[in-house]
Design a protein around this motif. Structure first.
Motif, PDB file in Angstrom:
ATOM      1  N   GLU A 139      41.992  85.171  68.585  1.00 11.44           N
ATOM      2  CA  GLU A 139      42.993  86.149  68.160  1.00 11.44           C
ATOM      3  C   GLU A 139      43.966  86.570  69.254  1.00 11.44           C
ATOM      4  O   GLU A 139      45.177  86.540  69.065  1.00 11.44           O
ATOM      5  N   GLN A 140      43.452  86.974  70.418  1.00  9.24           N
ATOM      6  CA  GLN A 140      44.310  87.554  71.439  1.00  9.24           C
ATOM      7  C   GLN A 140      45.380  86.592  71.926  1.00  9.24           C
ATOM      8  O   GLN A 140      46.582  86.894  71.892  1.00  9.24           O
ATOM      9  N   ALA A 141      44.954  85.422  72.385  1.00  3.75           N
ATOM     10  CA  ALA A 141      45.910  84.473  72.959  1.00  3.75           C
ATOM     11  C   ALA A 141      46.829  83.887  71.902  1.00  3.75           C
ATOM     12  O   ALA A 141      48.034  83.707  72.145  1.00  3.75           O
ATOM     13  N   SER A 142      46.296  83.550  70.730  1.00  6.79           N
ATOM     14  CA  SER A 142      47.148  82.948  69.707  1.00  6.79           C
ATOM     15  C   SER A 142      48.165  83.947  69.166  1.00  6.79           C
ATOM     16  O   SER A 142      49.312  83.579  68.873  1.00  6.79           O
ATOM     17  N   LEU A 143      47.792  85.211  69.056  1.00  4.45           N
ATOM     18  CA  LEU A 143      48.746  86.226  68.619  1.00  4.45           C
ATOM     19  C   LEU A 143      49.877  86.366  69.633  1.00  4.45           C
ATOM     20  O   LEU A 143      51.050  86.436  69.263  1.00  4.45           O
ATOM     21  N   ALA A 144      49.533  86.372  70.919  1.00  2.00           N
ATOM     22  CA  ALA A 144      50.563  86.461  71.961  1.00  2.00           C
ATOM     23  C   ALA A 144      51.511  85.272  71.895  1.00  2.00           C
ATOM     24  O   ALA A 144      52.731  85.425  72.048  1.00  2.00           O
ATOM     25  N   ALA A 145      50.966  84.069  71.656  1.00  2.00           N
ATOM     26  CA  ALA A 145      51.805  82.866  71.559  1.00  2.00           C
ATOM     27  C   ALA A 145      52.743  82.944  70.368  1.00  2.00           C
ATOM     28  O   ALA A 145      53.924  82.596  70.465  1.00  2.00           O
ATOM     29  N   ASN A 146      52.230  83.412  69.239  1.00  5.53           N
ATOM     30  CA  ASN A 146      53.064  83.505  68.036  1.00  5.53           C
ATOM     31  C   ASN A 146      54.145  84.565  68.179  1.00  5.53           C
ATOM     32  O   ASN A 146      55.290  84.356  67.756  1.00  5.53           O
ATOM     33  N   GLU A 147      53.815  85.683  68.776  1.00  7.18           N
ATOM     34  CA  GLU A 147      54.813  86.733  68.984  1.00  7.18           C
ATOM     35  C   GLU A 147      55.932  86.233  69.878  1.00  7.18           C
ATOM     36  O   GLU A 147      57.113  86.508  69.623  1.00  7.18           O
ATOM     37  N   GLN A 148      55.579  85.486  70.915  1.00  6.19           N
ATOM     38  CA  GLN A 148      56.584  85.017  71.866  1.00  6.19           C
ATOM     39  C   GLN A 148      57.580  84.064  71.216  1.00  6.19           C
ATOM     40  O   GLN A 148      58.767  84.086  71.498  1.00  6.19           O
ATOM     41  N   ARG A 149      57.108  83.238  70.269  1.00 10.14           N
ATOM     42  CA  ARG A 149      57.965  82.237  69.644  1.00 10.14           C
ATOM     43  C   ARG A 149      58.464  82.638  68.258  1.00 10.14           C
ATOM     44  O   ARG A 149      59.279  81.934  67.662  1.00 10.14           O
ATOM     45  N   SER A 158      42.670  86.286  59.998  1.00 10.60           N
ATOM     46  CA  SER A 158      42.487  87.672  60.436  1.00 10.60           C
ATOM     47  C   SER A 158      43.757  88.296  60.988  1.00 10.60           C
ATOM     48  O   SER A 158      43.870  89.529  61.056  1.00 10.60           O
ATOM     49  N   LEU A 159      44.729  87.482  61.391  1.00  9.28           N
ATOM     50  CA  LEU A 159      45.961  88.016  61.969  1.00  9.28           C
ATOM     51  C   LEU A 159      47.008  88.380  60.914  1.00  9.28           C
ATOM     52  O   LEU A 159      48.073  88.884  61.254  1.00  9.28           O
ATOM     53  N   ALA A 160      46.679  88.164  59.635  1.00  7.84           N
ATOM     54  CA  ALA A 160      47.627  88.540  58.581  1.00  7.84           C
ATOM     55  C   ALA A 160      47.880  90.041  58.572  1.00  7.84           C
ATOM     56  O   ALA A 160      48.959  90.491  58.161  1.00  7.84           O
ATOM     57  N   ASP A 161      46.921  90.813  59.025  1.00  5.23           N
ATOM     58  CA  ASP A 161      47.067  92.271  59.051  1.00  5.23           C
ATOM     59  C   ASP A 161      47.541  92.801  60.394  1.00  5.23           C
ATOM     60  O   ASP A 161      47.597  94.015  60.587  1.00  5.23           O
ATOM     61  N   SER A 162      47.868  91.919  61.324  1.00  8.51           N
ATOM     62  CA  SER A 162      48.325  92.358  62.645  1.00  8.51           C
ATOM     63  C   SER A 162      49.687  93.044  62.535  1.00  8.51           C
ATOM     64  O   SER A 162      50.452  92.804  61.591  1.00  8.51           O
ATOM     65  N   ASP A 163      49.986  93.893  63.490  1.00  9.27           N
ATOM     66  CA  ASP A 163      51.277  94.584  63.506  1.00  9.27           C
ATOM     67  C   ASP A 163      52.422  93.569  63.549  1.00  9.27           C
ATOM     68  O   ASP A 163      53.474  93.775  62.928  1.00  9.27           O
ATOM     69  N   TYR A 164      52.211  92.473  64.298  1.00  8.98           N
ATOM     70  CA  TYR A 164      53.261  91.468  64.406  1.00  8.98           C
ATOM     71  C   TYR A 164      53.603  90.886  63.040  1.00  8.98           C
ATOM     72  O   TYR A 164      54.779  90.831  62.648  1.00  8.98           O
ATOM     73  N   VAL A 165      52.608  90.431  62.300  1.00  8.34           N
ATOM     74  CA  VAL A 165      52.870  89.826  60.991  1.00  8.34           C
ATOM     75  C   VAL A 165      53.447  90.856  60.029  1.00  8.34           C
ATOM     76  O   VAL A 165      54.381  90.568  59.269  1.00  8.34           O
ATOM     77  N   GLN A 166      52.917  92.070  60.067  1.00  9.79           N
ATOM     78  CA  GLN A 166      53.403  93.099  59.155  1.00  9.79           C
ATOM     79  C   GLN A 166      54.848  93.489  59.437  1.00  9.79           C
ATOM     80  O   GLN A 166      55.537  94.014  58.557  1.00  9.79           O
ATOM     81  N   SER A 167      55.314  93.205  60.648  1.00 11.08           N
ATOM     82  CA  SER A 167      56.709  93.511  60.995  1.00 11.08           C
ATOM     83  C   SER A 167      57.625  92.296  60.856  1.00 11.08           C
ATOM     84  O   SER A 167      58.822  92.393  61.098  1.00 11.08           O
ATOM     85  N   ALA A 206      59.101  86.910  57.415  1.00 14.57           N
ATOM     86  CA  ALA A 206      58.990  85.449  57.286  1.00 14.57           C
ATOM     87  C   ALA A 206      57.551  85.003  57.514  1.00 14.57           C
ATOM     88  O   ALA A 206      57.030  84.143  56.797  1.00 14.57           O
ATOM     89  N   ALA A 207      56.896  85.593  58.523  1.00 16.16           N
ATOM     90  CA  ALA A 207      55.493  85.260  58.779  1.00 16.16           C
ATOM     91  C   ALA A 207      54.612  85.725  57.627  1.00 16.16           C
ATOM     92  O   ALA A 207      53.680  85.016  57.219  1.00 16.16           O
ATOM     93  N   GLN A 208      54.913  86.901  57.079  1.00 13.88           N
ATOM     94  CA  GLN A 208      54.163  87.388  55.920  1.00 13.88           C
ATOM     95  C   GLN A 208      54.291  86.416  54.756  1.00 13.88           C
ATOM     96  O   GLN A 208      53.304  86.074  54.096  1.00 13.88           O
TER      97      GLN A 208
END
Length: 428
Positions: free
Chosen positions: A339-349, A357-366, A369-371
């Motif tokens: 979760e930690q590293a892959s979320l950081a990679a996705n946010e950066q790009r 499990s990352l569907a509910d992350s703040d990044y995806v919810q904001s 397109a990712a949603q």
């Protein structure tokens, strides 16, 4: 000149693959003393985390990895996807492969078939709980797991809600006929006939990655169940015919109106009403016309006809079969895909997380397109599937262009591509 460069690139790749076959067959991981220990120096090759921001993100994650595994040192080699294949094959053929290699969807079969990848210690039932089944499939070859996904690159429809509303169109297209009709209705030309707004933009996205979701949406497949090319089927021809009709018959876009990687995105500029696009085209819109996001003027839709379809690419983490530190390499793969590293990679790009499990992350919810992408993974399809894929995928662009320019008809174009695929498969 373009054809000459492409021919030279294919020639270099063929030489490298031949060397790879000679040196990498067998596929067992290295067996030096201590190779089962999570210690030592390992090398990572990555086409993501590029640029200063990306390097900062990866360095932060590797610092966290070092805290968990203080006896492992990671040496990083940054590259691009354009140079990745040559870098991978050169390192393997030269006898000094990277321990951990990040590669794209469609790349696993070619390298696994040559014995270049180590099987990962993953239970497929457990993976099915962590990921959508469609996300896991590209990392599996002949029933074995060789790659785990870090991020997804998806392609689907984007449209301007405000332009649709002004024309009295209540919803995006749900089939090919509606796509063409709405495209014609929303196309605008000036008095001289010059195109000022494309009704549907099929050129800003990579042509292969536009054709494939159209083919899947029309009920077509890349391969038969026994691994033979199927992309000249009536369904595939119908998809390419649609693209050709949009350009040559409907005049809903002119060839050359835009191209992948262009500085200005027509959808953001109001020069296109809808498009076949990439999930991180949303980032381009945020940069070029942030008010469109703030005012909720960008919508998304699945490309559909016989069925809905979304293109799913992405980046997977793999371990070399010749790694002298396989345990350490597999520890890094587990870390980068968690979760930690892959979320950081996705946010950066600005990409789409692979983990459920990352569907509910703040990044995806904001990120709408990712949603949208994560909500539609059941209808996601991936390219690749056979070892010969990397040899032929580069031929799609010029072939599709020849159809869009009216130089060849869609059936001829796809028949010729299939012949090339059959020749590549026959070579083994």
């Amino acid at each position: 000149m373009t054809r000459t460069r492409g021919s030279r690139t294919r020639a270099v790749t063929m030489v490298l693959v031949a060397a790879l076959l000679a040196t990498a067959c067998g596929g067992p991981a290295g067996t030096t003393e201590g190779d089962d220990q999570t210690s030592g120096t390992i090398r990572l090759l990555t086409p993501i985390f590029e640029g200063a921001d990306g390097k900062t993100v990866l360095e932060e994650q590797l610092d966290a990895f070092k805290e968990e595994y203080p006896d492992i040192t990671v040496e990083v080699d940054y590259t691009s996807y354009g140079k990745l294949n040559e870098k991978l094959t050169t390192s393997i053929a030269g006898g000094r492969p990277y321990d951990v290699m990040l590669m794209g969807v469609g790349w696993i079969p070619p390298f696994a078939a040559k014995g270049a990848l180590a099987e990962l210690d993953e239970n497929q039932q457990e993976l099915a709980e962590r990921y959508n089944e469609r996300v896991v499939e590209p990392g599996i070859y002949q029933g074995k797991v060789y790659g785990l996904p870090i991020m997804l690159d998806t392609r689907f429809g984007l449209y301007r809600k405000d332009i649709f509303a002004e024309a009295g169109i209540a919803a995006p297209p749900s089939n090919f006929a509606e796509l063409r009709e709405i495209g014609r209705q929303l196309t605008v030309r000036d008095a001289s006939g010059k195109l000022t707004r494309a009704g549907v933009d099929i050129l800003s996205n990579d042509l292969r990655q536009t054709f494939l979701p159209l083919m899947w949406a029309n009920g077509g497949e890349l391969w038969t169940s026994d691994g033979q090319p199927a992309f000249n089927s009536p369904e595939a021809v119908g998809a390419l015919q649609l693209m050709t009709d949009i350009i040559l018959t409907d005049k809903s876009e002119d060839f050359g109106f835009t191209q992948p990687g262009a500085t200005g995105l027509p959808l953001a500029q109001g020069r296109a009403a809808m498009m076949a696009g990439h999930n991180n085209h949303l980032l381009a819109i945020e940069e070029q016309a942030p008010e469109l996001i703030e005012e909720d003027k960008i919508g998304f839709f699945m490309i559909s006809n016989e069925r809905p379809a979304m293109f799913q690419g992405g980046t997977l983490a793999t371990v070399s079969a010749k790694s002298q530190r396989p345990a350490a390499a597999k520890a890094l793969v587990s870390f980068l895909t968690d979760e930690q590293a892959s979320l950081a990679a996705n946010e950066q790009r600005g990409n789409v997380p692979a983990l459920n499990s990352l569907a509910d992350s703040d990044y995806v919810q904001s990120n709408p397109a990712a949603q949208f992408a994560m909500a539609n993974l059941d209808a996601a399809y991936s390219e690749g599937g056979v070892p010969a894929w990397l040899e032929i995928r580069g031929d799609f662009k010029a072939a599709i262009e020849s159809a869009l320019l009216g130089q060849k008809d869609p059936q001829q174009v796809l028949d010729e591509l299939v012949a090339k695929a059959q020749a590549a498969i026959a070579k083994g």
